[in-house]
Design a protein around this motif. Structure first.
Motif, PDB file in Angstrom:
ATOM      1  N   ILE A 220      -0.595   7.573  -0.554  1.00 45.97           N
ATOM      2  CA  ILE A 220       0.002   6.963  -1.849  1.00 45.97           C
ATOM      3  C   ILE A 220       0.223   5.582  -1.718  1.00 45.97           C
ATOM      4  CG2 ILE A 220       1.660   7.227  -3.798  1.00 45.97           C
ATOM      5  CD1 ILE A 220      -0.271   9.794  -3.255  1.00 45.97           C
ATOM      6  N   SER A 221      -0.446   4.836  -2.584  1.00 47.84           N
ATOM      7  CA  SER A 221      -0.060   3.232  -2.354  1.00 47.84           C
ATOM      8  C   SER A 221       0.292   2.703  -3.828  1.00 47.84           C
ATOM      9  CB  SER A 221      -1.463   2.507  -1.998  1.00 47.84           C
ATOM     10  OG  SER A 221      -1.879   2.972  -0.845  1.00 47.84           O
ATOM     11  N   PHE A 222       1.026   1.631  -3.635  1.00 44.84           N
ATOM     12  CA  PHE A 222       1.810   0.921  -4.629  1.00 44.84           C
ATOM     13  C   PHE A 222       1.441  -0.434  -4.481  1.00 44.84           C
ATOM     14  CE2 PHE A 222       4.371   4.342  -3.709  1.00 44.84           C
ATOM     15  CZ  PHE A 222       4.967   4.988  -4.831  1.00 44.84           C
ATOM     16  N   ILE A 223       1.024  -1.274  -5.410  1.00 48.09           N
ATOM     17  CA  ILE A 223       0.489  -2.692  -5.413  1.00 48.09           C
ATOM     18  C   ILE A 223       1.436  -3.314  -6.590  1.00 48.09           C
ATOM     19  CG2 ILE A 223      -1.250  -4.433  -5.702  1.00 48.09           C
ATOM     20  CD1 ILE A 223      -2.951  -2.763  -3.860  1.00 48.09           C
ATOM     21  N   THR A 286       5.674  -9.462 -15.967  1.00 44.91           N
ATOM     22  CA  THR A 286       4.968 -10.615 -15.597  1.00 44.91           C
ATOM     23  C   THR A 286       3.828 -10.397 -14.509  1.00 44.91           C
ATOM     24  OG1 THR A 286       6.222 -10.359 -13.238  1.00 44.91           O
ATOM     25  CG2 THR A 286       7.440 -11.592 -15.223  1.00 44.91           C
ATOM     26  N   ARG A 287       3.211  -9.304 -14.448  1.00 45.40           N
ATOM     27  CA  ARG A 287       2.192  -9.204 -13.485  1.00 45.40           C
ATOM     28  C   ARG A 287       1.567  -7.598 -13.684  1.00 45.40           C
ATOM     29  NH1 ARG A 287       6.443  -9.195  -8.658  1.00 45.40           N
ATOM     30  NH2 ARG A 287       6.864 -10.830  -9.851  1.00 45.40           N
ATOM     31  N   TRP A 288       0.311  -7.357 -13.260  1.00 49.25           N
ATOM     32  CA  TRP A 288      -0.128  -6.049 -13.122  1.00 49.25           C
ATOM     33  C   TRP A 288       0.093  -5.297 -12.018  1.00 49.25           C
ATOM     34  CZ3 TRP A 288      -3.208  -4.162 -17.003  1.00 49.25           C
ATOM     35  CH2 TRP A 288      -3.670  -5.004 -17.723  1.00 49.25           C
ATOM     36  N   HIS A 289       0.350  -4.008 -12.008  1.00 48.94           N
ATOM     37  CA  HIS A 289       0.772  -3.028 -10.983  1.00 48.94           C
ATOM     38  C   HIS A 289      -0.368  -2.018 -10.859  1.00 48.94           C
ATOM     39  CE1 HIS A 289       4.910  -4.603 -11.003  1.00 48.94           C
ATOM     40  NE2 HIS A 289       4.654  -4.655 -12.419  1.00 48.94           N
ATOM     41  N   ILE A 290      -0.634  -1.296  -9.836  1.00 46.38           N
ATOM     42  CA  ILE A 290      -1.749  -0.636  -9.392  1.00 46.38           C
ATOM     43  C   ILE A 290      -1.155   0.501  -8.479  1.00 46.38           C
ATOM     44  CG2 ILE A 290      -3.701  -0.357  -8.285  1.00 46.38           C
ATOM     45  CD1 ILE A 290      -4.051  -3.192  -8.294  1.00 46.38           C
ATOM     46  N   LEU A 291      -1.174   2.025  -9.053  1.00 39.51           N
ATOM     47  CA  LEU A 291      -0.829   3.120  -8.436  1.00 39.51           C
ATOM     48  C   LEU A 291      -2.191   3.649  -7.777  1.00 39.51           C
ATOM     49  CD1 LEU A 291       2.151   4.334 -10.696  1.00 39.51           C
ATOM     50  CD2 LEU A 291       2.317   3.357  -8.329  1.00 39.51           C
ATOM     51  N   ASP A 292      -2.028   4.227  -6.641  1.00 40.17           N
ATOM     52  CA  ASP A 292      -3.210   4.915  -6.042  1.00 40.17           C
ATOM     53  C   ASP A 292      -3.024   6.068  -5.412  1.00 40.17           C
ATOM     54  OD1 ASP A 292      -6.419   4.179  -5.157  1.00 40.17           O
ATOM     55  OD2 ASP A 292      -5.156   5.363  -3.514  1.00 40.17           O
ATOM     56  N   PHE A 293      -3.893   7.155  -5.584  1.00 39.35           N
ATOM     57  CA  PHE A 293      -3.721   8.359  -4.950  1.00 39.35           C
ATOM     58  C   PHE A 293      -4.804   8.521  -4.401  1.00 39.35           C
ATOM     59  CE2 PHE A 293      -4.981  12.928  -4.771  1.00 39.35           C
ATOM     60  CZ  PHE A 293      -4.248  13.444  -4.032  1.00 39.35           C
ATOM     61  N   ALA A 294      -4.954   8.477  -2.914  1.00 34.19           N
ATOM     62  CA  ALA A 294      -6.257   8.819  -2.296  1.00 34.19           C
ATOM     63  C   ALA A 294      -6.074  10.054  -1.215  1.00 34.19           C
ATOM     64  CB  ALA A 294      -6.301   7.399  -1.157  1.00 34.19           C
ATOM     65  N   ILE A 295      -7.385  10.762  -1.412  1.00 32.89           N
ATOM     66  CA  ILE A 295      -7.558  11.774  -0.606  1.00 32.89           C
ATOM     67  C   ILE A 295      -8.790  11.918   0.031  1.00 32.89           C
ATOM     68  CG2 ILE A 295      -8.639  13.245  -2.509  1.00 32.89           C
ATOM     69  CD1 ILE A 295      -7.341  15.794  -1.934  1.00 32.89           C
ATOM     70  N   HIS A 296      -8.832  12.532   1.443  1.00 32.07           N
ATOM     71  CA  HIS A 296      -9.703  12.493   2.291  1.00 32.07           C
ATOM     72  C   HIS A 296     -11.042  13.437   1.977  1.00 32.07           C
ATOM     73  CE1 HIS A 296     -11.548  10.933   5.847  1.00 32.07           C
ATOM     74  NE2 HIS A 296     -10.822  10.800   6.530  1.00 32.07           N
ATOM     75  N   GLN A 297     -11.453  13.353   0.773  1.00 27.35           N
ATOM     76  CA  GLN A 297     -12.651  14.385   0.330  1.00 27.35           C
ATOM     77  C   GLN A 297     -13.655  13.307  -0.733  1.00 27.35           C
ATOM     78  OE1 GLN A 297     -11.293  17.767  -1.743  1.00 27.35           O
ATOM     79  NE2 GLN A 297      -9.392  17.935  -0.225  1.00 27.35           N
ATOM     80  N   GLY A 298     -14.714  13.883  -0.537  1.00 30.34           N
ATOM     81  CA  GLY A 298     -15.716  13.155  -1.192  1.00 30.34           C
ATOM     82  C   GLY A 298     -15.845  13.250  -2.633  1.00 30.34           C
TER      83      GLY A 298
END
Length: 320
Positions: A220-223, A286-298
């Protein structure tokens, strides 16, 4: 390992180390330090100078290792002084128990001069022969002393870790800023593997507590992109779409939903190192935010896409 396409999209370079460091932030004295992730730490409230103590409880597993490796941060007033004068005072104040000075040196850490020495001394409740790395850095009329101690026998194997910990130290943390938060599922439990903050962005990644960066299933990533406040949603999506094709030739990009202030899309990569991502892009104050869910599958399982879509869309922009 590729995990998380947006790392490359935003030109982030992430270095991994043999032992992960857990981000510890002191909001009273306003500093940050990376601590070994499996160590225990305490905030000290009954000592006006020592603010934090961390111990490696695994280093006291038998009778020959009764003294645990430990790290503490001491803060003393040093008005009108600099790190050189503080270093002279520190070495003099600790000389009464010193048996040998092993080495001295300096680093530049976050633009500030840090001085250090390694020594052998007598200490601990049993008057053991101990070794330590002591580091000192000054900022805003304060001297911050990071003391990392082990037994003389274990010290050669711990010295590199102690010096790496000290070089994560950041005094004078920035003022409160705009971030994005979500309510994480309680199962599995999560651990922070990265928490980087600079003038351009705040970037944080989490793994399930029983996984490692070389053996992972989910990230899980937060930017929070501090420089993107005036960029349009159309421009950001176009940039991602172009870069994805360079990152993975087989990447399949699908825009799932879009409004004036947010977009939800997925990226599926089926090459030799497969990965699928669900990404939620939302405009803050004041900015853009990104949430990302990554899974080790194609391919991204439908159930996971639905679950994390609901979690992401219930996210909150906070100031802290």
């Amino acid at each position: 390992m590729r995990y998380f396409f947006l790392c490359s999209l935003l030109l982030l370079q992430i270095a991994t180390r043999a032992q992960l460091l857990y981000p510890y932030k002191d909001t009273t004295y306003n500093y940050y330090i990376g601590l070994p992730e499996k160590w225990r730490y305490w905030t000290i409230t009954d000592n006006p100078n020592v603010s934090m103590l961390a111990k490696d409880v695994s280093s006291v597993t038998d009778s020959s290792k009764q003294f645990p490796d430990n790290i503490n941060v001491t803060i003393v007033g040093h008005p009108g002084g600099d790190v050189d004068s503080a270093f002279i005072y520190l070495t003099a104040a600790t000389s009464h128990s010193r048996l040998e000075m092993l080495d001295t040196g300096s680093y530049i850490v976050n633009g500030k001069k840090m001085l250090w020495f390694d020594d052998v001394h007598i200490g601990g409740p049993n008057k053991d022969t101990l070794s330590a790395s002591d580091f000192i850095i000054c900022s805003n009329s304060r001297a911050y002393i990071i003391t990392c101690t082990s037994t003389a026998a274990r010290f050669p194997g711990k010295r590199e870790l102690f010096h790496r910990v000290a070089q994560t130290f950041k005094p004078d943390l920035p003022a409160k800023q705009e971030l994005i938060k979500i309510a994480l599922p309680v199962d599995p439990k999560w651990k922070i593997i990265l928490d980087n903050d600079d003038s351009t962005m705040h970037f944080k990644q989490l793994l399930p507590i029983n996984e490692t960066t070389d053996r992972w299933t989910t990230v899980i990533s937060f930017i929070s992109d501090k420089k993107s406040g005036n960029e349009s949603l159309k421009s950001i999506l176009a940039r991602y779409s172009t870069q994805m094709k360079q990152t993975c030739k087989s990447a399949k990009y699908t825009l799932l939903s879009q409004s004036e202030t947010s977009a939800l899309f997925k990226v599926e990569c089926t090459d030799d190192n497969p990965e699928s991502n669900l990404c939620y892009l939302v405009r803050g104050i004041t900015r853009w935010h990104i949430l990302d869910f990554a899974i080790h599958q194609g391919t991204l399982p439908e159930a996971e896409a639905k679950k994390w879509t609901e979690i992401f869309q219930q996210s909150k922009i906070v100031i802290e």
